[in-house]
Structures are given as C-alpha cells and as structure tokens.
Write a protein that holds these residues in place. Structure first.
Motif, PDB file in Angstrom:
ATOM      1  N   GLY A 171       0.826  -1.208   0.000  1.00 16.31           N
ATOM      2  CA  GLY A 171       0.000   0.000   0.000  1.00 16.31           C
ATOM      3  C   GLY A 171       0.856   1.252   0.000  1.00 16.31           C
ATOM      4  O   GLY A 171       1.921   1.304  -0.619  1.00 16.31           O
ATOM      5  N   HIS A 172       0.400   2.260   0.729  1.00 15.79           N
ATOM      6  CA  HIS A 172       1.012   3.584   0.661  1.00 15.79           C
ATOM      7  C   HIS A 172       2.341   3.678   1.413  1.00 15.79           C
ATOM      8  O   HIS A 172       2.495   3.139   2.515  1.00 15.79           O
ATOM      9  N   SER A 185      -4.607   0.829   2.210  1.00 12.39           N
ATOM     10  CA  SER A 185      -5.208   1.594   1.121  1.00 12.39           C
ATOM     11  C   SER A 185      -4.270   1.669  -0.079  1.00 12.39           C
ATOM     12  O   SER A 185      -3.068   1.922   0.064  1.00 12.39           O
ATOM     13  N   GLN A 186      -4.815   1.440  -1.271  1.00  7.15           N
ATOM     14  CA  GLN A 186      -4.063   1.463  -2.523  1.00  7.15           C
ATOM     15  C   GLN A 186      -5.057   1.333  -3.673  1.00  7.15           C
ATOM     16  O   GLN A 186      -6.274   1.355  -3.457  1.00  7.15           O
ATOM     17  N   PRO A 201      -7.583  -0.258  -5.981  1.00  4.83           N
ATOM     18  CA  PRO A 201      -8.395  -1.459  -5.761  1.00  4.83           C
ATOM     19  C   PRO A 201      -7.991  -2.644  -6.631  1.00  4.83           C
ATOM     20  O   PRO A 201      -8.010  -3.795  -6.161  1.00  4.83           O
ATOM     21  N   ASP A 202      -7.613  -2.410  -7.889  1.00  4.75           N
ATOM     22  CA  ASP A 202      -7.252  -3.539  -8.746  1.00  4.75           C
ATOM     23  C   ASP A 202      -5.945  -4.184  -8.292  1.00  4.75           C
ATOM     24  O   ASP A 202      -5.783  -5.409  -8.375  1.00  4.75           O
ATOM     25  N   THR A 203      -5.029  -3.382  -7.779  1.00  8.31           N
ATOM     26  CA  THR A 203      -3.779  -3.940  -7.269  1.00  8.31           C
ATOM     27  C   THR A 203      -4.012  -4.699  -5.969  1.00  8.31           C
ATOM     28  O   THR A 203      -3.455  -5.790  -5.765  1.00  8.31           O
ATOM     29  N   ALA A 204      -4.842  -4.144  -5.089  1.00  7.25           N
ATOM     30  CA  ALA A 204      -5.177  -4.844  -3.851  1.00  7.25           C
ATOM     31  C   ALA A 204      -5.811  -6.189  -4.162  1.00  7.25           C
ATOM     32  O   ALA A 204      -5.492  -7.212  -3.531  1.00  7.25           O
ATOM     33  N   ALA A 205      -6.705  -6.222  -5.157  1.00 12.16           N
ATOM     34  CA  ALA A 205      -7.363  -7.473  -5.531  1.00 12.16           C
ATOM     35  C   ALA A 205      -6.360  -8.479  -6.076  1.00 12.16           C
ATOM     36  O   ALA A 205      -6.407  -9.676  -5.743  1.00 12.16           O
ATOM     37  N   ALA A 206      -5.437  -8.021  -6.931  1.00 10.29           N
ATOM     38  CA  ALA A 206      -4.433  -8.918  -7.500  1.00 10.29           C
ATOM     39  C   ALA A 206      -3.538  -9.508  -6.418  1.00 10.29           C
ATOM     40  O   ALA A 206      -3.210 -10.705  -6.429  1.00 10.29           O
ATOM     41  N   PHE A 213      -6.620  -6.931   5.762  1.00 10.59           N
ATOM     42  CA  PHE A 213      -6.851  -5.721   4.966  1.00 10.59           C
ATOM     43  C   PHE A 213      -7.331  -4.614   5.873  1.00 10.59           C
ATOM     44  O   PHE A 213      -8.303  -4.767   6.609  1.00 10.59           O
ATOM     45  N   ASP A 214      -6.626  -3.483   5.833  1.00  6.86           N
ATOM     46  CA  ASP A 214      -7.015  -2.266   6.542  1.00  6.86           C
ATOM     47  C   ASP A 214      -7.218  -1.186   5.479  1.00  6.86           C
ATOM     48  O   ASP A 214      -6.292  -0.466   5.122  1.00  6.86           O
ATOM     49  N   PRO A 215      -8.435  -1.073   4.912  1.00  9.40           N
ATOM     50  CA  PRO A 215      -8.642  -0.219   3.735  1.00  9.40           C
ATOM     51  C   PRO A 215      -8.546   1.273   3.987  1.00  9.40           C
ATOM     52  O   PRO A 215      -8.367   2.048   3.049  1.00  9.40           O
TER      53      PRO A 215
END
Length: 302
Positions: free
Chosen positions: A8-9, A137-138, A140-145, A159-161
């Motif tokens: 993430g960030h 947080s990042q 969404p498509d990368t988090a899903a992958a 996951f902490d969105p």
C-alpha cells in the motif's frame, strides 16, 4: 523470502505540532515539527520488523531526494525494499500532518507516486513465499491482484482499507481477506446493519473494529471480544492504528496464524491496544514499540 508482506502507501511525513487546529482564515502556532517516513503499509512493515519479523514492502516512491530518504529509513529499520517501486518523473507522496495539543490530526497531501503499483507489477513469487499478506489503502485492482495471489498460494490475508473505503470498490480484495480492520466510521460505511457482530455480515471473516481511545472489538465466527483500551496521554495519534494492526498480527502470527481456530484473539486485542496507546504517546508515525516494550507496559497496568 519474508514472513510478512505489507502493501500500500509509502509516504514522507512532515508533522507539525500546533497549539490548536486552525479554523478557516485562522492561524495556529507551530510548537514543533519533525520529518520521517509514513504511509500505512510502510508503518506496519517497520513495526513488524521491530517485533523481529522479516517484513517486506510492496509500494512506490519517486526517484526524488525524498524517495531516497524513505528507502534509506526503511532499510535501516530492517524492511525488505526489493519490491518498492521507484517511479521516474514522480514525486514521492508527502503528507503534512497537523497535530493539536490533544493529539488530533488533520492531514494534507499530494498524490505523488503512491498508487503507481499496478497488478502487472505484482510479483507472485514474493507474495506466495510469505506467511501473511497485509493490505492497506491502494489501487483497488492492485489490492485485488495481491489478495488473489496470496489466497491461491495459501497465504493468509488481512486488509485495513482506511479512510477512503467509502469512495473505492475494494469488494474483490475484501472477498479474499481473512481479517478486516475498520474504524467505527468505516464499519458503518461497509456494513448494512449489524455493527455489533460484523463477522456475520462479512461471511465469517475476523473483523477488528478500532475505536481509538475507547479501545477496540474483535469479532470472529466463534465469538466476540472487547477491550476498553488504555489511558494514555496522547501526543500524536498518527500511526497509532498501524501500530495497533501490527501488534494484533504479531501476536496471532507468533501463536500459529491469523486463521488458527484456537487463536487467542482476546490476548491479541489487548496487545494491539497497548501498541496503539504507546504509539499515540510519542511523536510521528514510526513510533511502534517492540515486544519487550509492550509487555513492560502491560505489566505496569496490572
């Protein structure tokens, strides 16, 4: 190989401590300031490394001087930065955190290089070699992958969105997550009705609801646990939630894993709240304590 991958960030934080948060057209006095690395994924990685886990980071920074400061600090903390993407012609994301005397925070920031990691940049072998993946947080498509890759490899996922949950479609990443971290506002945005037992609404996942100075709740398919938190003289709440997440994961991973049905969630919740309290008692986002410091804090409470 690493034990935990966080994704993430990755930021550079400029923290300004003021006498009060300024109102429109108002002015506040700056009492102190500091500069250091930040970003939830980086904060959790540093905290876990400080608790003697081998931690690796997936994220992105610019090729500017600030990006070099970030990389240097992460490496010094023992974080594997081999998958920290360096993005040409982008500034490293910088956050300006304005903190008042009560520890409340107002955040300003630029977009920078923060979300330049795409699904194509995900290294399946790096993710699959870990014991656990922690998403923040990042894109969404990368988090899903990332979550899909981990799940396919039998790697547990948390996951902490974060605060942008209501604005973004994280449905696929959430579907692959074993543990979900939310605060009260995020829980209301994500859940339809049952705030008391969110695990049932999220199809049996472990759900952790963070309530700041009021402690936290952890809800599992087999039971729910609450902890009221600890009295702490908050100096800066920046990164306290990341320290909390790292502490909870550290206990669960040491005891057999985040999805172990015999996991001592109650102990993990107490430990996590202690991590959050200790982080809030110091300046900056990188103040997560060691195992020994948390245990000493807990010994002093009883």
């Amino acid at each position: 190989m690493v034990e935990v991958v966080t994704a993430g960030h990755v930021n550079w934080d400029v923290t300004l401590h003021v006498d009060a948060l300024p109102k429109p057209d108002g002015e506040a006095r700056i009492d102190s300031q500091c500069r250091s690395g930040g970003g939830s994924a980086a904060n959790v990685a540093v905290a876990l490394a400080g608790m003697e886990f081998d931690a690796g980071l997936v994220g992105s920074v610019g090729t500017d001087d600030t990006g070099e400061f970030v990389r240097r600090e992460l490496r010094a903390a023992g974080v594997d930065c081999s998958h920290l993407l360096e993005v040409e012609d982008h500034e490293t994301t910088t956050k300006y955190l304005v903190v008042d005397e009560e520890g409340e925070v107002m955040v300003l920031g630029n977009d920078g290089a923060n979300e330049e990691v795409t699904p194509a940049d995900v290294d399946p072998e790096f993710v699959a070699s870990a014991d656990h993946l922690h998403l923040t947080s990042q894109r969404p498509d990368t988090a899903a992958a990332l979550a899909r890759t981990a799940t396919d490899a039998g790697v547990s996922v948390s996951f902490d969105p974060g605060r942008r949950l209501a604005e973004r479609d994280f449905g696929e990443a959430l579907a692959y997550s074993d543990v979900v971290f939310l605060n009260d506002r995020e829980a209301r945005a994500l859940l339809d009705s049952d705030l008391e037992h969110p695990s049932s609404e999220l199809h049996g996942r472990v759900v952790v609801v963070k309530r700041g100075e009021d402690g936290a709740q952890i809800d599992t398919p087999s039971g729910s646990f609450d902890h009221p938190g600890f009295d702490a003289d908050a100096v800066d709440t920046t990164g306290a939630g990341d320290a909390f997440a790292a502490g909870l994961l550290a206990v669960l991973l040491r005891d057999g894993g985040v999805v172990d049905p015999s996991a001592d969630y109650e102990r993990a919740l107490e430990f996590a709240n202690a991590c959050g309290a200790l982080a809030a008692m110091d300046e900056g986002a990188r103040t997560a304590p060691s195992f020994a410091e948390v245990e000493a804090f807990l010994d002093g409470q009883f």
